[in-house]
Design an enzyme around this catalytic site. Structure first.
Site, PDB file in Angstrom:
ATOM      1  N   LYS A 120       0.869  -1.183   0.000  1.00  0.00           N
ATOM      2  CA  LYS A 120       0.000   0.000   0.000  1.00  0.00           C
ATOM      3  C   LYS A 120       0.904   1.230   0.000  1.00  0.00           C
ATOM      4  O   LYS A 120       1.472   1.598   1.031  1.00  0.00           O
ATOM      5  CB  LYS A 120      -0.900  -0.006   1.245  1.00  0.00           C
ATOM      6  CG  LYS A 120      -1.593   1.337   1.556  1.00  0.00           C
ATOM      7  CD  LYS A 120      -2.531   1.782   0.449  1.00  0.00           C
ATOM      8  CE  LYS A 120      -3.244   3.080   0.845  1.00  0.00           C
ATOM      9  NZ  LYS A 120      -2.339   4.268   0.793  1.00  0.00           N
ATOM     10  N   GLU A 155       9.258   1.862  11.171  1.00  0.00           N
ATOM     11  CA  GLU A 155      10.241   2.946  11.059  1.00  0.00           C
ATOM     12  C   GLU A 155       9.435   4.236  11.115  1.00  0.00           C
ATOM     13  O   GLU A 155       8.750   4.599  10.165  1.00  0.00           O
ATOM     14  CB  GLU A 155      11.026   2.815   9.752  1.00  0.00           C
ATOM     15  CG  GLU A 155      12.260   3.700   9.712  1.00  0.00           C
ATOM     16  CD  GLU A 155      12.038   4.971   8.933  1.00  0.00           C
ATOM     17  OE1 GLU A 155      11.964   6.039   9.581  1.00  0.00           O
ATOM     18  OE2 GLU A 155      11.942   4.907   7.707  1.00  0.00           O
ATOM     19  N   CYS A 179      12.860  11.579   7.335  1.00  0.00           N
ATOM     20  CA  CYS A 179      12.688  11.194   8.736  1.00  0.00           C
ATOM     21  C   CYS A 179      13.984  11.288   9.521  1.00  0.00           C
ATOM     22  O   CYS A 179      13.956  11.355  10.757  1.00  0.00           O
ATOM     23  CB  CYS A 179      12.108   9.777   8.832  1.00  0.00           C
ATOM     24  SG  CYS A 179      13.013   8.566   7.855  1.00  0.00           S
ATOM     25  N   GLU A 195       8.501  16.948  14.950  1.00  0.00           N
ATOM     26  CA  GLU A 195       9.153  16.820  13.657  1.00  0.00           C
ATOM     27  C   GLU A 195       8.609  17.894  12.709  1.00  0.00           C
ATOM     28  O   GLU A 195       7.401  18.037  12.547  1.00  0.00           O
ATOM     29  CB  GLU A 195       8.873  15.422  13.105  1.00  0.00           C
ATOM     30  CG  GLU A 195       9.723  15.019  11.932  1.00  0.00           C
ATOM     31  CD  GLU A 195       9.548  13.550  11.583  1.00  0.00           C
ATOM     32  OE1 GLU A 195      10.497  12.972  11.039  1.00  0.00           O
ATOM     33  OE2 GLU A 195       8.472  12.986  11.864  1.00  0.00           O
TER      34      GLU A 195
END
Length: 476
Positions: A173, A248, A282, A380
């Site tokens: 996906k 992750e 990331c 973040e």
């Protein structure tokens, strides 16, 4: 315009509902094509295909599976320009970065092909003379992979490679924003002769598809790259069937510049880490800590380097920074910068959206006088904004760097050999770069600590998360 289909059981199919959705180029806000708005029924069909193909694929020799992966990697390299163009079209990164991503994705497949033939078992010395003890490793079963938009090809390859090498089949996906490059990848896989059902692609509604992947008992493992919030939800749902998970998740990477650092290398590293992919990685530096004695010199050099970065459409040769992925992402960056300034942060350069360009562009930005009460120091950013803090002692900066729920990546710059060892031993992060802004490599394990995830991708143990261990005791 591109009109992408889904790939299920070796066939190109429309969604069962017949619905599609539009794809937007973030650099121009123009519609570039459509993708299938798949849902529960489509996910269920893909899972059935993966389950049906599993025994046949797992039954191949490791050498045979490796040959398929190597052939697919060859095809990717031959189609590098086409694949890179699809990445830039759908998520905006400069074409040079997209080419690098294609090359990395092919490397992941080659690495996995090499590891496929090294899945060793063990003969265990027995305490009983009439017994022989063995441990063997076998594939976990059909796998579901959910991948993000910021590295739509390489992060998928980092999951697909070890899964197929281990003998698993897979349902992918991809992110809603970037299905095109994975559709082309599946076309190449089909041309490489990978059997029907081994690889399946479902696009569309993330909640419906995700719920089916999590609830369907045929899926034995979920591998996910994305936000920590979504990762936590997936982990909770996976516990209902005790599905194996690899996660992750988000990061908030510190980058530390000590007074003995080579400032030329440190500045180049800070620019590379923070502004690559417009800060939408990331592992990019989210907090820069500079020792007070060299702070003024570092900031001056850093400012000069950042102001030389060209922002523009990723297809323009001179562009070093592309757009953010969406209006929502642009607004998040605006919010963090505005909130920081309201609380006393100072803008060294940048600090606003770029209205002269049609897409979701934000100026490369440096902030100083930041503190831990500001959102930008807690969350973040996923944008081209670098907050810079000062520190005095090694102990102080280690405490600040580790004062986060995240533990994905961290960076530091020093020429002191003892400090090189002390710092990496003290930092609570899964990936650490010492004088290195790009520490990731196919031969190294990638993953985080704390709320940045569980499990590792790549490296010598890359197949481990896709294998089960069986213990066998044979009485003679």
């Amino acid at each position: 315009m591109n009109q992408w289909l889904m790939y299920v059981n070796g066939q190109w199919v429309q969604s069962t509902s017949g619905r599609t959705y539009s794809l937007i180029n973030p650099a121009t806000r123009a519609v570039t094509g459509t993708a299938q708005q798949g849902g529960i029924a489509d996910a269920r069909a893909a899972i059935a295909a993966a389950q049906g193909a599993y025994k046949g694929w797992a039954g191949l020799t490791a050498k045979e599976r490796a040959a398929y992966l190597s052939k697919l990697a060859d095809s990717m390299e031959q189609c590098k320009e086409e694949l890179a163009g699809l990445i830039t079209l759908e998520m905006g990164k400069p074409l040079a970065e997209a080419r690098g991503e294609v090359a990395l994705a092919a490397e992941y497949l080659r690495w996995s092909a090499g590891e496929a033939v090294r899945v060793y078992g063990k003969v265990i010395p027995s305490s009983s003379p009439d017994k022989r003890l063995l441990s063997v490793r076998q594939p976990v079963g059909p796998v579901a992979a959910i991948t993000p938009w910021n590295f739509p090809l390489s992060m998928a390859a980092r999951k697909i490679g070890p899964a197929l090498a281990a003998g698993c089949t897979l349902v992918l996906k991809p992110a809603e924003q970037t299905p095109g490059v994975m559709v082309r990848f599946m076309e190449l896989a089909h041309e490489a002769g990978i059997p029907a059902g081994v690889l399946n692609l479902v696009t569309g509604h993330p909640q419906e598809i995700g719920e089916e992947l999590l609830s369907n008992p045929a899926i034995r493992k979920i591998t996910f790259t994305g936000s920590t919030a979504v990762g936590k939800q997936l982990m909770k749902a996976a516990t209902e069937q005790v599905k194996r998970v690899s996660m992750e998740l988000g990061g908030h990477a510190p980058l530390i510049v000590f007074e003995d650092a080579d400032l030329d290398i440190a500045v180049a590293g800070a620019v590379s880490s923070k502004f690559r992919n417009a800060g939408q990685t990331c592992i990019c530096a989210n907090r820069i800590y500079v020792q007070r004695s060299v702070a003024a010199e570092f900031l001056e050099r850093f400012k000069q380097a950042v102001e030389q970065l060209v922002v523009g459409d990723g297809f323009e040769k001179e562009s070093a920074i592309g757009p953010l992925i969406s209006e929502k992402a642009l607004n998040k960056v605006r919010l963090q910068v505005d909130e920081a300034v309201e609380k006393g942060a100072q803008i060294v350069t940048g600090g606003k959206a770029i209205s002269r360009l049609p897409g979701y562009f934000y100026e490369p930005t440096i902030l100083t006088a930041v503190n831990d009460t500001m959102l930008i120091m807690q969350e973040e950013t996923f944008g081209p904004v670098a907050p810079v803090c000062l520190f005095d002692t090694e102990e102080e900066v280690i405490e600040q760097a580790n004062h986060a729920v995240y533990g994905l990546a961290a960076y530091y710059y020093t020429r002191d050999l003892g400090r090189m060892f002390r710092i990496y031993e003290s930092l609570e992060y899964g990936i650490i770069g010492c004088n290195d802004a790009v520490p990731t490599a196919v031969e190294g394990p990638f993953g985080g600590m704390k709320e940045s995830g569980i499990g590792r991708e790549g490296g010598p143990d890359s197949l481990a998360d896709f294998l089960e261990t069986k213990f066998v005791s044979i009485r003679m």
